[in-house]
Design an enzyme around this catalytic site. Structure first.
Site, PDB file in Angstrom:
ATOM      1  N   LYS A   1       0.553  -1.598  -0.117  1.00 12.62           N
ATOM      2  CA  LYS A   1      -0.037  -0.512  -0.104  1.00 12.62           C
ATOM      3  C   LYS A   1       0.977   1.145   0.525  1.00 12.62           C
ATOM      4  O   LYS A   1       0.335   2.152  -0.671  1.00 12.62           O
ATOM      5  CB  LYS A   1      -1.298  -0.095   1.129  1.00 12.62           C
ATOM      6  CG  LYS A   1      -0.194   0.362   2.597  1.00 12.62           C
ATOM      7  CD  LYS A   1      -1.267   0.240   3.462  1.00 12.62           C
ATOM      8  CE  LYS A   1      -0.591   0.361   5.028  1.00 12.62           C
ATOM      9  NZ  LYS A   1      -0.281   1.506   4.661  1.00 12.62           N
ATOM     10  N   THR A   2       1.856   1.270   0.731  1.00  8.20           N
ATOM     11  CA  THR A   2       2.841   2.552   0.931  1.00  8.20           C
ATOM     12  C   THR A   2       3.343   2.943  -0.839  1.00  8.20           C
ATOM     13  O   THR A   2       3.746   4.273  -1.154  1.00  8.20           O
ATOM     14  CB  THR A   2       3.666   2.055   1.521  1.00  8.20           C
ATOM     15  OG1 THR A   2       3.279   2.287   3.355  1.00  8.20           O
ATOM     16  CG2 THR A   2       4.730   3.689   1.826  1.00  8.20           C
TER      17      THR A   2
ATOM     18  N   ASP B   1      -3.717   7.587   4.559  1.00  6.10           N
ATOM     19  CA  ASP B   1      -3.337   6.205   4.048  1.00  6.10           C
ATOM     20  C   ASP B   1      -4.740   5.802   5.418  1.00  6.10           C
ATOM     21  O   ASP B   1      -4.363   6.296   6.910  1.00  6.10           O
ATOM     22  CB  ASP B   1      -1.448   6.341   5.105  1.00  6.10           C
ATOM     23  CG  ASP B   1      -0.938   4.576   4.789  1.00  6.10           C
ATOM     24  OD1 ASP B   1      -1.852   3.757   4.814  1.00  6.10           O
ATOM     25  OD2 ASP B   1       0.007   4.883   5.442  1.00  6.10           O
ATOM     26  N   GLU B   2      -3.962   4.245   5.953  1.00  9.88           N
ATOM     27  CA  GLU B   2      -5.129   3.629   7.245  1.00  9.88           C
ATOM     28  C   GLU B   2      -5.873   4.429   7.511  1.00  9.88           C
ATOM     29  O   GLU B   2      -6.487   4.371   8.715  1.00  9.88           O
ATOM     30  CB  GLU B   2      -3.975   3.668   8.277  1.00  9.88           C
ATOM     31  CG  GLU B   2      -2.438   3.308   8.171  1.00  9.88           C
ATOM     32  CD  GLU B   2      -2.179   1.365   8.052  1.00  9.88           C
ATOM     33  OE1 GLU B   2      -3.664   1.134   7.982  1.00  9.88           O
ATOM     34  OE2 GLU B   2      -1.643   1.048   8.404  1.00  9.88           O
TER      35      GLU B   2
ATOM     36  N   GLN C   1      -8.316  -5.015   8.592  1.00 16.18           N
ATOM     37  CA  GLN C   1      -7.411  -4.952  10.133  1.00 16.18           C
ATOM     38  C   GLN C   1      -7.627  -3.576  11.062  1.00 16.18           C
ATOM     39  O   GLN C   1      -6.525  -2.882  11.201  1.00 16.18           O
ATOM     40  CB  GLN C   1      -5.612  -4.630   9.249  1.00 16.18           C
ATOM     41  CG  GLN C   1      -5.125  -5.318   8.335  1.00 16.18           C
ATOM     42  CD  GLN C   1      -3.700  -5.485   8.327  1.00 16.18           C
ATOM     43  OE1 GLN C   1      -2.545  -5.469   8.181  1.00 16.18           O
ATOM     44  NE2 GLN C   1      -3.559  -5.223   6.556  1.00 16.18           N
TER      45      GLN C   1
ATOM     46  N   ARG D   1       1.525 -11.429  10.451  1.00 18.75           N
ATOM     47  CA  ARG D   1       2.499 -10.403  10.482  1.00 18.75           C
ATOM     48  C   ARG D   1       3.906 -12.027  10.054  1.00 18.75           C
ATOM     49  O   ARG D   1       4.818 -11.588   9.820  1.00 18.75           O
ATOM     50  CB  ARG D   1       2.738 -10.383  11.803  1.00 18.75           C
ATOM     51  CG  ARG D   1       1.996  -9.607  12.653  1.00 18.75           C
ATOM     52  CD  ARG D   1       1.845  -8.507  11.476  1.00 18.75           C
ATOM     53  NE  ARG D   1       0.137  -8.378  10.288  1.00 18.75           N
ATOM     54  CZ  ARG D   1       0.545  -7.601   9.519  1.00 18.75           C
ATOM     55  NH1 ARG D   1       1.374  -6.704   9.362  1.00 18.75           N
ATOM     56  NH2 ARG D   1      -0.552  -7.769   8.658  1.00 18.75           N
TER      57      ARG D   1
END
Length: 729
Positions: free
Chosen positions: A33-34, A220-221, A251, A601
């Site tokens: 995503k970044t 973002d997020e 998330q 993770r």
């Protein structure tokens, strides 16, 4: 610029090049995503000729903002990001307010109060309103006001909605607190989010200017935004509607601090013309790990459907570790770390151990120290270094040795007794003058000529110490600690405060109590308090990180978000622990999202671990395996020995592991069995309440009762003859 696009996959490229209108990018875990956000900014500037100042990019951390700016500079050559508005919500809004806040009655040089400043002002307001801090803790009031602000509920609106005692008191404080902030020309952190809304309502021309200035808004997020952040972003994007949000509803794990999942779930309701792009190729984990994550999260009702996939190969199956208690669980984790380290050529840094609550770290720390496994606690401090634990241990040290002045000075005002530094100085001076200990000076407070109020406070303190000494002389460490909690009310105060921080401290103190109970159960006939404190001293002196950059990472799942490790252990997978709450459907769904975060993770391997019994609040308790384990496809889950695992689905009979007997204080198993055949530890099924474990059986015949801990209904006491229980084999 073509070279930049070539670094992206087809879906990422689509997200970058869809530059007109609202866009929601559902970015699954590990999907890049970044990269999408930074490449989009570079594409807007380099290909679409958008001026840098026309782009507003909002993040949640300074680290994320710095990384974003750095990547844009790399893509466009150094300095090309100059003029970009990239930063956290708080920093960007503070910058805007410096320019415009004079229009709503503040000076542009306003102060920003941090949490401590805010708490101090609230305490002053409570004193002014004659609201005792022992009736409603300051932190509780602060938390209520903060949540109201994050939901953009102003004092007059909050006053109308306040119903319970704490809410009504908080409403009064909120009104005066807001007035005092204005008088001080100050804003707290939450004001940085709501003052822009007040500004836009009072000065629509300012809103219009900013709407035209910021042509492109990126967030973002997005799943972590609260209502105030959502409203500001929606207002700023109302003209050009070029709002680009990146997030993952799967998330969303921060509702306890104000995050509102409906912001991302309802994005298409706000923007019917929105393009929805799903990034589902995961570059981190194996396909097996993603199958496990997908299999669990799909059970959530409130979600946007997507399914992650990986080209990393199928990889290792997940391994289920079953242990009799939490100590054995920690030992097994350590054993598998050592085995994988030797057989797979990994370092300690390649392993992470996750748990649901901070209190769970204690047993892991103790076992890792004994086994020589270096570790580091992330997002918190080592168990024995936590303030509330150090305070409680200082009491035990002083009870064991009343010459220990350092421990005395730590506990004399814990909990607060209004014994100030001046009074303590006089006590120490009296002790030196008469060649006695400070505690002896406390016992002689009357003859020392101290004021009556101070004498009374010192007498209450010494009475508590003497009471605990008496218990220590005849009883166990567990009994001393239990009496300390009850007499001081420290655990009750933390419960009453009822903030996430206070409840974490409460859980830590309860874990210390469980540790004391475990020690007492297995060390009868020894000088209990002395030995108990010796063990803690060795633990606190242990050098946690012998190799400064090579250690196992221990952390809560919340702290793990955004990180990744080759091998992950998820511990404490038991009902009422993980998931922590399954009575409320929304809370259960957030617990499931938290489990999804934990699994994703891992890059190579996931170990799932649960204990059949666990000390809870100082008592050994039978445990039920987490429903999340049963939601994973059985063909990708193996037992500790490598055998296949037949996963039961939610609502099916519990068949994994033998029934666990109850445990008495001496650690003996309860082997009693009445004439009906029911006994403690049996797994049963009830038509209404579902699966459960028998905790105790009493009576016989028609009067026989069974106390049962049901997975979905909690603890119930049933008449056996009417319950129609099915015993699971």
């Amino acid at each position: 610029m073509i070279e930049i696009l070539q670094q992206l996959n087809d879906v990422q490229r689509e997200a970058v090049q869809t530059t007109t209108g609202p866009v929601m990018v559902l970015a699954g875990a590990g999907s890049g995503k970044t990269r999408v956000i930074t490449h989009r900014i570079a594409y807007l500037i380099g290909e679409e000729n958008v001026l840098p100042h026309e782009i507003l990019a909002l993040t949640f951390t300074n680290k994320a903002a710095g990384e974003m700016r750095h990547r844009v500079d790399e893509l466009l050559h150094s300095g090309s990001s100059r003029g970009l508005w990239i930063g956290t919500f708080h920093s960007i809004f503070a910058r805007l307010l410096r320019n415009y806040i004079h229009l709503i009655g503040y000076e542009s040089n306003f102060s920003i109060y941090d949490s401590d400043d805010s708490r101090s002002l609230i305490r002053q307001v409570m004193k002014e309103l004659n609201i005792p801090v022992d009736s409603v803790p300051v932190n509780t009031i602060q938390g209520i006001i903060s949540r109201a602000k994050n939901s953009f509920i102003l004092p007059d609106q909050f006053q109308a909605k306040a119903s319970d005692y704490n809410g009504q008191k908080a409403a009064k404080v909120y009104e005066v607190y807001t007035r005092r902030l204005r008088e001080n020309n100050a804003l707290d952190f939450d004001d940085l989010l709501i003052k822009p809304l007040e500004l836009f309502q009072a000065q629509p021309t300012v809103l219009e200017q900013l709407q035209n200035y910021f042509r492109y808004i990126l967030i973002d997020e997005y799943q972590d935004t609260n209502r105030a952040q959502y409203l500001v972003a929606k207002l700023l994007a109302a003209v050009h509607r070029n709002i680009f949000v990146v997030g993952d509803d799967a998330q969303s794990i921060y509702s306890w601090r104000g995050a509102d999942i409906t912001n991302i779930l309802n994005f298409q309701d706000d923007y019917p013309e929105a393009s929805v792009i799903k990034l589902v190729e995961n570059y981190r984990s194996t396909q097996t790990i993603l199958r496990a994550a997908n299999g669990v999260i799909k059970r959530n009702r409130r979600q946007i459907e997507k399914e992650l996939f990986s080209r990393q190969g199928s990889g290792e199956p997940l391994t289920l570790l079953e242990s009799f208690n939490e100590k054995r669980e920690a030992e097994k984790v350590g054993e598998h770390i050592r085995t994988w380290k030797l057989t797979k050529g990994l370092d300690y840094r390649d392993f992470a151990v996750f748990y649901r609550t901070n209190a769970q770290s204690r047993v892991l720390e103790d076992i890792f120290r004994m086994d020589g496994i270096p570790y580091r606690i992330f997002g918190s401090v080592s168990f024995y270094k936590r303030k509330e634990i150090k305070d409680a241990i200082a009491y035990l040290r002083f009870v064991n040795n009343d010459q220990d002045t350092e421990s005395l000075l730590r506990i004399i005002n814990f909990p607060p007794r209004k014994i100030g530094e001046v009074s303590i100085g006089k006590l120490r001076g009296y002790a030196v003058a008469h060649n006695i200990s400070v505690y002896e000076a406390i016992l002689r407070a009357g003859e020392a000529g101290f004021p009556a109020r101070l004498q009374h406070a010192l007498q209450r303190f010494s009475a508590l110490v003497e009471q605990l000494k008496d218990i220590a002389g005849e009883g166990s460490v567990y009994e001393v600690l239990s009496a300390l909690y009850e007499s001081t009310g420290i655990t009750s105060l933390l419960q009453a405060e009822n903030t996430p921080e206070s409840m974490a401290r409460y859980e830590n103190l309860q874990e210390l109590l469980s540790m004391a109970r475990d020690f007492s159960d297995h060390n009868e006939g020894v000088n209990g308090l002395d030995e108990f404190l010796n063990g803690i001293s060795l633990a606190t002196d242990y050098d946690e990180i012998q190799d400064s950059d090579n250690y196992v990472s221990l952390m809560t799942v919340h702290a793990a978000k955004g990180l990744e490790f080759p091998v992950v252990f998820i511990t404490g997978l038991e009902e009422r622990l993980f998931p922590l709450n399954y009575y409320d459907s929304d809370e259960l769904e957030e617990e499931r999202r938290l489990f999804y975060v934990a699994v994703t993770r891992a890059r190579q391997k996931v170990f799932l671990s649960w204990s059949k019994s666990r000390y809870h609040y100082g008592q050994p308790q039978l445990c039920m395996k987490s429903m999340f384990i049963d939601e994973i496809d059985g063909d990708i889950l193996v037992t500790e020995g490598g055998g296949s695992f037949t996963g039961e689905k939610r609502g099916d009979s519990e068949r994994v592991g033998a029934a666990v007997p109850s445990i008495d204080r001496a650690g003996n198993r309860d082997r009693t069995k009445d004439s009906s055949g029911l006994k403690s530890g049996m797994r049963v099924y009830h038509a209404m309440f579902g699966p459960g474990i028998i905790v105790a059986v009493s009576g016989s015949g028609e009067r026989q009762k069974a106390k049962i801990n049901f997975r979905n209904a909690g603890e119930k006491i049933l008449m056996v003859q009417y319950a129609n229980l099915t015993v699971e084999q």
